[in-house]
Write a protein that holds these residues in place. Sequence first.
Motif, PDB file in Angstrom:
ATOM      1  N   LEU A 231      13.712   6.504  37.289  1.00 30.70           N
ATOM      2  CA  LEU A 231      14.966   6.014  36.715  1.00 30.70           C
ATOM      3  C   LEU A 231      14.641   5.122  35.521  1.00 30.70           C
ATOM      4  N   PRO A 232      15.402   5.240  34.434  1.00 34.46           N
ATOM      5  CA  PRO A 232      15.096   4.425  33.242  1.00 34.46           C
ATOM      6  C   PRO A 232      15.097   2.926  33.527  1.00 34.46           C
ATOM      7  N   THR A 233      15.942   2.483  34.468  1.00 33.72           N
ATOM      8  CA  THR A 233      16.063   1.046  34.729  1.00 33.72           C
ATOM      9  C   THR A 233      15.111   0.568  35.818  1.00 33.72           C
ATOM     10  N   ALA A 234      14.771   1.460  36.758  1.00 34.88           N
ATOM     11  CA  ALA A 234      13.956   1.033  37.900  1.00 34.88           C
ATOM     12  C   ALA A 234      12.540   1.578  37.864  1.00 34.88           C
ATOM     13  N   GLY A 235      12.259   2.484  36.949  1.00 37.90           N
ATOM     14  CA  GLY A 235      10.926   3.083  36.910  1.00 37.90           C
ATOM     15  C   GLY A 235      10.745   4.104  38.009  1.00 37.90           C
ATOM     16  N   LEU A 236       9.576   4.119  38.652  1.00 38.92           N
ATOM     17  CA  LEU A 236       9.262   5.090  39.694  1.00 38.92           C
ATOM     18  C   LEU A 236      10.017   4.735  40.973  1.00 38.92           C
ATOM     19  N   VAL A 237      10.940   5.602  41.384  1.00 34.70           N
ATOM     20  CA  VAL A 237      11.692   5.381  42.612  1.00 34.70           C
ATOM     21  C   VAL A 237      10.846   5.755  43.815  1.00 34.70           C
ATOM     22  N   HIS A 238      10.234   6.937  43.767  1.00 34.16           N
ATOM     23  CA  HIS A 238       9.292   7.334  44.816  1.00 34.16           C
ATOM     24  C   HIS A 238       8.279   8.306  44.224  1.00 34.16           C
ATOM     25  N   PRO A 239       7.063   8.358  44.754  1.00 31.52           N
ATOM     26  CA  PRO A 239       6.044   9.291  44.267  1.00 31.52           C
ATOM     27  C   PRO A 239       6.344  10.711  44.748  1.00 31.52           C
ATOM     28  N   ASP A 240       5.342  11.575  44.702  1.00 32.18           N
ATOM     29  CA  ASP A 240       5.510  12.971  45.108  1.00 32.18           C
ATOM     30  C   ASP A 240       5.681  13.043  46.624  1.00 32.18           C
ATOM     31  N   TRP A 241       6.901  13.323  47.057  1.00 28.36           N
ATOM     32  CA  TRP A 241       7.223  13.437  48.485  1.00 28.36           C
ATOM     33  C   TRP A 241       7.506  14.877  48.892  1.00 28.36           C
ATOM     34  N   ARG A 242       7.111  15.842  48.088  1.00 28.40           N
ATOM     35  CA  ARG A 242       7.482  17.220  48.397  1.00 28.40           C
ATOM     36  C   ARG A 242       6.934  17.697  49.724  1.00 28.40           C
ATOM     37  N   TRP A 243       5.731  17.237  50.090  1.00 28.18           N
ATOM     38  CA  TRP A 243       5.162  17.688  51.368  1.00 28.18           C
ATOM     39  C   TRP A 243       6.034  17.237  52.538  1.00 28.18           C
ATOM     40  N   ARG A 244       6.703  16.097  52.398  1.00 26.64           N
ATOM     41  CA  ARG A 244       7.581  15.627  53.465  1.00 26.64           C
ATOM     42  C   ARG A 244       8.820  16.511  53.597  1.00 26.64           C
ATOM     43  N   TYR A 245       9.378  16.906  52.466  1.00 24.68           N
ATOM     44  CA  TYR A 245      10.550  17.778  52.501  1.00 24.68           C
ATOM     45  C   TYR A 245      10.173  19.174  52.978  1.00 24.68           C
ATOM     46  N   TYR A 246       8.995  19.655  52.572  1.00 22.82           N
ATOM     47  CA  TYR A 246       8.548  20.960  53.056  1.00 22.82           C
ATOM     48  C   TYR A 246       8.257  20.915  54.552  1.00 22.82           C
ATOM     49  N   LEU A 247       7.833  19.753  55.057  1.00 20.63           N
ATOM     50  CA  LEU A 247       7.634  19.607  56.499  1.00 20.63           C
ATOM     51  C   LEU A 247       8.962  19.734  57.235  1.00 20.63           C
ATOM     52  N   VAL A 248      10.033  19.190  56.655  1.00 21.28           N
ATOM     53  CA  VAL A 248      11.363  19.354  57.248  1.00 21.28           C
ATOM     54  C   VAL A 248      11.753  20.837  57.275  1.00 21.28           C
ATOM     55  N   LEU A 249      11.455  21.555  56.190  1.00 21.23           N
ATOM     56  CA  LEU A 249      11.746  22.992  56.167  1.00 21.23           C
ATOM     57  C   LEU A 249      10.932  23.734  57.210  1.00 21.23           C
ATOM     58  N   LEU A 250       9.677  23.313  57.404  1.00 20.49           N
ATOM     59  CA  LEU A 250       8.836  23.933  58.425  1.00 20.49           C
ATOM     60  C   LEU A 250       9.469  23.785  59.802  1.00 20.49           C
ATOM     61  N   VAL A 251       9.947  22.580  60.111  1.00 18.56           N
ATOM     62  CA  VAL A 251      10.600  22.343  61.403  1.00 18.56           C
ATOM     63  C   VAL A 251      11.885  23.160  61.505  1.00 18.56           C
ATOM     64  N   PHE A 252      12.627  23.272  60.394  1.00 24.91           N
ATOM     65  CA  PHE A 252      13.879  24.045  60.395  1.00 24.91           C
ATOM     66  C   PHE A 252      13.617  25.513  60.714  1.00 24.91           C
ATOM     67  N   TYR A 253      12.621  26.116  60.069  1.00 24.09           N
ATOM     68  CA  TYR A 253      12.344  27.532  60.305  1.00 24.09           C
ATOM     69  C   TYR A 253      11.761  27.759  61.694  1.00 24.09           C
ATOM     70  N   ILE A 254      10.980  26.809  62.203  1.00 21.02           N
ATOM     71  CA  ILE A 254      10.468  26.937  63.572  1.00 21.02           C
ATOM     72  C   ILE A 254      11.619  26.881  64.572  1.00 21.02           C
ATOM     73  N   LEU A 255      12.572  25.965  64.340  1.00 16.96           N
ATOM     74  CA  LEU A 255      13.744  25.877  65.214  1.00 16.96           C
ATOM     75  C   LEU A 255      14.569  27.154  65.150  1.00 16.96           C
ATOM     76  N   LEU A 256      14.730  27.701  63.951  1.00 18.04           N
ATOM     77  CA  LEU A 256      15.478  28.949  63.792  1.00 18.04           C
ATOM     78  C   LEU A 256      14.771  30.095  64.514  1.00 18.04           C
ATOM     79  N   THR A 257      13.429  30.109  64.465  1.00 17.87           N
ATOM     80  CA  THR A 257      12.668  31.128  65.170  1.00 17.87           C
ATOM     81  C   THR A 257      12.831  30.986  66.676  1.00 17.87           C
ATOM     82  N   PHE A 258      12.797  29.756  67.173  1.00 19.10           N
ATOM     83  CA  PHE A 258      12.956  29.509  68.607  1.00 19.10           C
ATOM     84  C   PHE A 258      14.317  29.993  69.099  1.00 19.10           C
TER      85      PHE A 258
END
Length: 280
Positions: A231-258
Motif C-alpha cells: 500500500l502506498p501509505t503503509a508499505g508492505l502489508v504482508h509478504p508472499d503468502w501464496r503457499w498459505r492460500y494454496y494450502l487452503v485450496l489443498l484442504v478444499f479439494y481433499i474435502l471435496l474428494t472425501f
Amino acid sequence: MLDLMPQWLRDGLGDDVLFWLGYLTNGKHLAWYASVQFTLFAAVAGALVALAMGLLGATLRNSRFLPLRLVGMAYTNMVRGIPDVLFFIFFPLAFEQGVEWVLSRTMCSAEEIATATLWPPCPAANLHFNTFEYLLLASVSLGIVYGAFTANVIFGAMHSVPPGQIEAARAFGMSETQVNWRIRIRQMWIYALPGLSNVWMLLIKSTSLLSLLQITDIVRWADSLGAPNFLPTAGLVHPDWRWRYYLVLLVFYILLTFLSEKGFAALRRRAGRGMISVEG
C-alpha cells in the motif's frame, strides 16, 4: 467493580483476533469464498455433459452400423489422447471465433471484410462473453474431454452385463435399441460407478484450470490474495503468502474428494440392490 473482561483481551490478544477477523472478512476474501460457486458449477455441469457424451459415445461403439461404430471409436480414442488443458483452451476460443466468423458474414460489409487487418473485421461482429458464458463454455469443454473417458467406462460396463439377460431380451422380441436402453444401460451402473468415480475425481481437479479463461475462480483469487501486498501509505502489508492460500485450496479439494467418495459409495449401494453378490 467486577471486572468482566476476559484475560485474553487484557493480554492484547483481542486486537489480533479483531485484525484477522476483519482481514478474512474483507471484500476480497468474501469474493474469494463466493468464487467457490464457479468451481462447483463447472464440476457439476461438466459431469452432466460428460455423462451425456459418454452414453452417446458408448452407444455408438455398440452400434451394428459400422460408420456409427467408427465415430464412437474415434471419439473415445482420439479425445482421450488430447491434453485436457489444450482442449480446454482451444474449444472456447474456437467457438468464440467461429461465432464471430458467422456474424462477420452477415453483419460486415464486403469492403470491411476485404480491407480488415484485425479480427473481427467490423465492431458489430465482435463478441464479448461474460463470466457465466465463459463458465458454460468451460463446462462443455470439460464434458467433451471427460465424456471420452466416461464412454470408455460405460462401454466396458455394458459388456459386463450377463449375456444371458441380453439373449433373453432378444428372445422376447426386443429390438437392439430396446436391449441397449432397457437392459444394458439400466443394469450396467453397478459396474460403471467405480470407473465413473475416477472420472469425476479427474474432472474436479481440472476445474482448477478455470482461471485460464479469465474466470476469477478460487485459484486465481488465491494467487492474487497471497501475492506480496503493498500500500502506498503503509508499505508492505504482508509478504508472499501464496503457499498459505494454496494450502487452503489443498484442504478444499481433499474435502471435496472425501465427500465425493461418500456419495459414490451410497450410489453403489443403491445400484447394487437386488443383485446377487459373491457371498450369495
